[in-house]
Design a protein around this motif. Structure first.
Motif, PDB file in Angstrom:
ATOM      1  N   MET A 193      29.489  -4.551  51.206  1.00 42.69           N
ATOM      2  CA  MET A 193      28.842  -5.025  49.754  1.00 42.69           C
ATOM      3  C   MET A 193      29.712  -5.788  48.841  1.00 42.69           C
ATOM      4  O   MET A 193      29.589  -6.632  48.987  1.00 42.69           O
TER       5      MET A 193
ATOM      6  N   THR B 125      19.752  -2.538  44.179  1.00 43.57           N
ATOM      7  CA  THR B 125      19.232  -1.890  43.388  1.00 43.57           C
ATOM      8  C   THR B 125      20.758  -1.595  42.138  1.00 43.57           C
ATOM      9  O   THR B 125      20.256  -1.536  41.047  1.00 43.57           O
TER      10      THR B 125
ATOM     11  N   SER C  12      18.312   5.726  44.297  1.00 43.63           N
ATOM     12  CA  SER C  12      18.592   4.483  45.577  1.00 43.63           C
ATOM     13  C   SER C  12      19.303   4.057  45.494  1.00 43.63           C
ATOM     14  O   SER C  12      18.997   3.959  46.651  1.00 43.63           O
ATOM     15  N   GLY C  13      20.455   4.385  45.483  1.00 46.96           N
ATOM     16  CA  GLY C  13      20.911   2.646  45.576  1.00 46.96           C
ATOM     17  C   GLY C  13      22.461   3.418  46.279  1.00 46.96           C
ATOM     18  O   GLY C  13      22.297   4.712  47.116  1.00 46.96           O
ATOM     19  N   VAL C  14      23.435   3.022  45.728  1.00 48.64           N
ATOM     20  CA  VAL C  14      24.656   3.402  47.366  1.00 48.64           C
ATOM     21  C   VAL C  14      25.375   4.558  47.252  1.00 48.64           C
ATOM     22  O   VAL C  14      26.468   5.202  47.946  1.00 48.64           O
ATOM     23  N   ASP C  15      25.023   5.176  45.831  1.00 49.55           N
ATOM     24  CA  ASP C  15      25.169   6.793  45.896  1.00 49.55           C
ATOM     25  C   ASP C  15      24.151   7.973  45.930  1.00 49.55           C
ATOM     26  O   ASP C  15      23.943   8.737  45.463  1.00 49.55           O
TER      27      ASP C  15
ATOM     28  N   LEU D  44      21.117  12.969  49.822  1.00 51.37           N
ATOM     29  CA  LEU D  44      21.349  11.816  49.277  1.00 51.37           C
ATOM     30  C   LEU D  44      19.900  11.078  49.410  1.00 51.37           C
ATOM     31  O   LEU D  44      19.569  10.209  48.789  1.00 51.37           O
TER      32      LEU D  44
ATOM     33  N   LEU E  14      20.974  -2.144  54.917  1.00 49.84           N
ATOM     34  CA  LEU E  14      21.497  -1.740  53.572  1.00 49.84           C
ATOM     35  C   LEU E  14      22.460  -2.263  52.250  1.00 49.84           C
ATOM     36  O   LEU E  14      22.136  -1.639  51.492  1.00 49.84           O
TER      37      LEU E  14
ATOM     38  N   SER F 183      17.289   3.831  39.737  1.00 45.98           N
ATOM     39  CA  SER F 183      19.017   3.106  40.764  1.00 45.98           C
ATOM     40  C   SER F 183      19.966   3.725  40.714  1.00 45.98           C
ATOM     41  O   SER F 183      20.280   3.374  42.011  1.00 45.98           O
ATOM     42  N   GLN F 184      20.570   4.786  40.154  1.00 45.64           N
ATOM     43  CA  GLN F 184      21.523   5.780  40.507  1.00 45.64           C
ATOM     44  C   GLN F 184      20.999   6.254  42.033  1.00 45.64           C
ATOM     45  O   GLN F 184      21.629   6.610  42.633  1.00 45.64           O
TER      46      GLN F 184
ATOM     47  N   ALA G 182      28.919   6.288  51.388  1.00 47.42           N
ATOM     48  CA  ALA G 182      28.951   5.811  52.148  1.00 47.42           C
ATOM     49  C   ALA G 182      30.460   4.686  52.210  1.00 47.42           C
ATOM     50  O   ALA G 182      30.088   3.490  51.588  1.00 47.42           O
TER      51      ALA G 182
ATOM     52  N   GLU H 288      20.455  -1.267  38.457  1.00 47.12           N
ATOM     53  CA  GLU H 288      21.856  -0.555  37.203  1.00 47.12           C
ATOM     54  C   GLU H 288      22.369  -1.349  36.867  1.00 47.12           C
ATOM     55  O   GLU H 288      22.186  -0.831  35.649  1.00 47.12           O
TER      56      GLU H 288
ATOM     57  N   LEU I 214      29.101   1.001  54.006  1.00 48.87           N
ATOM     58  CA  LEU I 214      28.827   0.423  52.729  1.00 48.87           C
ATOM     59  C   LEU I 214      28.995  -0.446  51.790  1.00 48.87           C
ATOM     60  O   LEU I 214      29.201  -2.139  51.424  1.00 48.87           O
TER      61      LEU I 214
ATOM     62  N   THR J  93      21.299  -2.531  48.626  1.00 48.64           N
ATOM     63  CA  THR J  93      22.313  -1.590  47.500  1.00 48.64           C
ATOM     64  C   THR J  93      22.589  -2.404  46.674  1.00 48.64           C
ATOM     65  O   THR J  93      22.902  -2.201  45.785  1.00 48.64           O
TER      66      THR J  93
ATOM     67  N   ALA K 272      19.822   5.384  49.874  1.00 47.73           N
ATOM     68  CA  ALA K 272      20.697   3.995  50.369  1.00 47.73           C
ATOM     69  C   ALA K 272      21.730   4.827  51.431  1.00 47.73           C
ATOM     70  O   ALA K 272      22.265   4.652  52.285  1.00 47.73           O
ATOM     71  N   ALA K 273      22.653   5.374  50.325  1.00 48.80           N
ATOM     72  CA  ALA K 273      23.637   6.029  51.482  1.00 48.80           C
ATOM     73  C   ALA K 273      23.561   7.020  52.453  1.00 48.80           C
ATOM     74  O   ALA K 273      24.032   7.281  53.396  1.00 48.80           O
TER      75      ALA K 273
END
Lengths: 298, 298
Positions: free
Chosen positions: A40, A123, B151-154, B182, A116, B148-149, A33, A127, A36, A120, B157-158
């Motif tokens: 960030m 999160t 649920s996050g931006v990859d 995703l 979002l 975390s991987q 995304a 991470e 997104l 992120t 959430a993406a």
């Protein structure tokens, strides 16, 4: 930064570029995304005083470890700070259009993207602590535990909730202090604790002294913020000045008066400096950071 | 749950009460911000199918560990799921008024409280994994890293970002699958992985098989969701039916037709069952959960 603070100047020169290059590498340049990812990066890489990362590096250095050991927790705590700013600025929360002289994230992008992006960044902070850098597993756990406790429902987020609920109500100084301790103080103190954990030494007295130092400068920082909100204009601040009064918020100056607020901040600064007085020159950057917090004008 | 699924009935009877009593104990009854605590409890304790926690427990059981080992990751993954629902339902995102037959969090409380409750559920998930239960430090790190991987931006959430960006656009089946992988699939797969890690065994082939199982049922789950959205009414679903069509979203039924969508879901279910066929009766609850996912009507 004024050259009245040579040790702090050195810390800043070294550490802010360390932090920004660390964040630049750790935030996605593109992802599933890309809008997104852009949001960030916008929220985390558009400047700011970087006080929390400086506290991490200051504590790592005081604990005798190379500054590189501080990169990951400095980045993680800054991502938590950035996420909280993005969400706090939303229309449903503080409804701010300007942050660090730039449009806030939901103004530069849109509200859904900002929600979002905050999520992120949040999160990603955990991470990083679980994944990046070279730390023992128990060090990672100590950092994640402390950062989550400082930022969650018994910490930063509770402070934001109290702050919103207090708008339009006259507060006591004690209630105001509790709110600020939660909203700002806990993240400042945990920055020092993370810097200590990252050094992977076993010196509980230092952890305790850093905690005392953090608790004192956290409150001093917020009192100074309140003072600047009534004494500076919007351009100097990079965010709307006079916003506390507009929202009918109790502040230290409104409850104590300006002079007593300045005295209080100055006393807290002295207490902070006493907490680290046994560490001599190794503590110079943190000592000067404490002084800077009440001398700053933005 | 139908008694066509006796092993699943047993898993559900045991595990849903385990989960709810675990969450009840792990969420704050009161805190520095009691309205915020209430909103967290409202979002996490008001029912739902609890599929992700069941997957955690199913994997922990299959890995030969007592179900109590699954309590913390089951709770953590459900808190991440709950946070994502609260934020996705917000007016700036999907703008939903109804969830599980109840007013959504921002309707029951207010928007600012819902944003913060989502944030604190999110933080609490990682805090649980770092703090609660009895696990080795490297187990905790593996769980935090994977969650975390996923649920996050990859990950999740993406997927939500892609979902919002796709509204009103005709998508390909491949793009739709990526979005769902995703948005929903990664959290489903990581539930199985967390259940494996929680058992603290070293059996990489099982981890791989659970991952294949999760990837297949994750997509089947989403196809079935799309099918239910066009075939059931709002009361049966507990959320507005027909919402995909209203938002002009591409869905599996709109791209493939209903019959081909049902076939696809059924095939994925078979693939999932093959992934765990070597494990016999120990895998029965998960096998039946896979069947239930495409047999369910809400």
């Amino acid at each position: 930064m004024s050259s009245n603070f040579p040790a702090l100047d050195t810390l800043r020169t070294t550490c802010i570029s360390r932090l920004e290059s660390s964040l630049d590498g750790l935030l996605p340049a593109s992802s599933a995304a890309s809008r997104l990812s852009q949001a960030m990066r916008y929220a985390a890489l558009s400047g700011g005083k970087r006080i929390r990362p400086l506290l991490v590096y200051g504590a790592t250095g005081l604990a005798g470890a190379p500054l590189s050991q501080g990169d990951i927790p400095a980045s993680a705590v800054e991502l938590i700070h950035a996420y909280s700013l993005v969400h706090d600025d939303l229309p449903a929360m503080d409804d701010d259009d300007l942050r660090r002289g730039q449009p806030t994230c939901h103004k530069a992008f849109d509200e859904a993207t900002a929600i979002l992006a905050g999520d992120t960044l949040h999160t990603r902070a955990f991470e990083l602590l679980a994944t990046e850098g070279q730390y023992r597993a128990d060090t990672r756990i100590a950092m994640i535990r402390h950062l989550s406790q400082a930022s969650g429902v018994d910490g930063m987020a509770a402070g934001q909730m109290q702050d919103m609920q207090a708008q339009g109500q006259l507060q006591t100084v004690a209630a105001l202090e509790e709110m600020h301790y939660l909203k700002t103080g806990r993240l400042i103190t945990v920055s020092l604790q993370l810097g200590y954990f990252a050094a992977e030494i076993n010196e509980p007295a230092l952890l305790q002294d850093l905690t005392r130092f953090g608790d004192a400068i956290g409150l001093a920082f917020q009192i100074q913020d309140d003072i600047l909100d009534v004494t500076m204009d919007t351009e100097q601040l990079g965010k709307p000045s006079g916003s506390d009064e507009k929202l009918n918020k109790s502040t230290f100056p409104s409850l104590l008066g300006l002079d007593a607020s300045r005295e209080r901040a100055s006393l807290l600064c002295q207490q902070a400096q006493q907490a680290l007085s046994a560490y001599g020159d190794r503590a110079a950057p943190l000592q000067q950071l404490a002084q800077y917090i009440i001398a700053r004008n933005h």
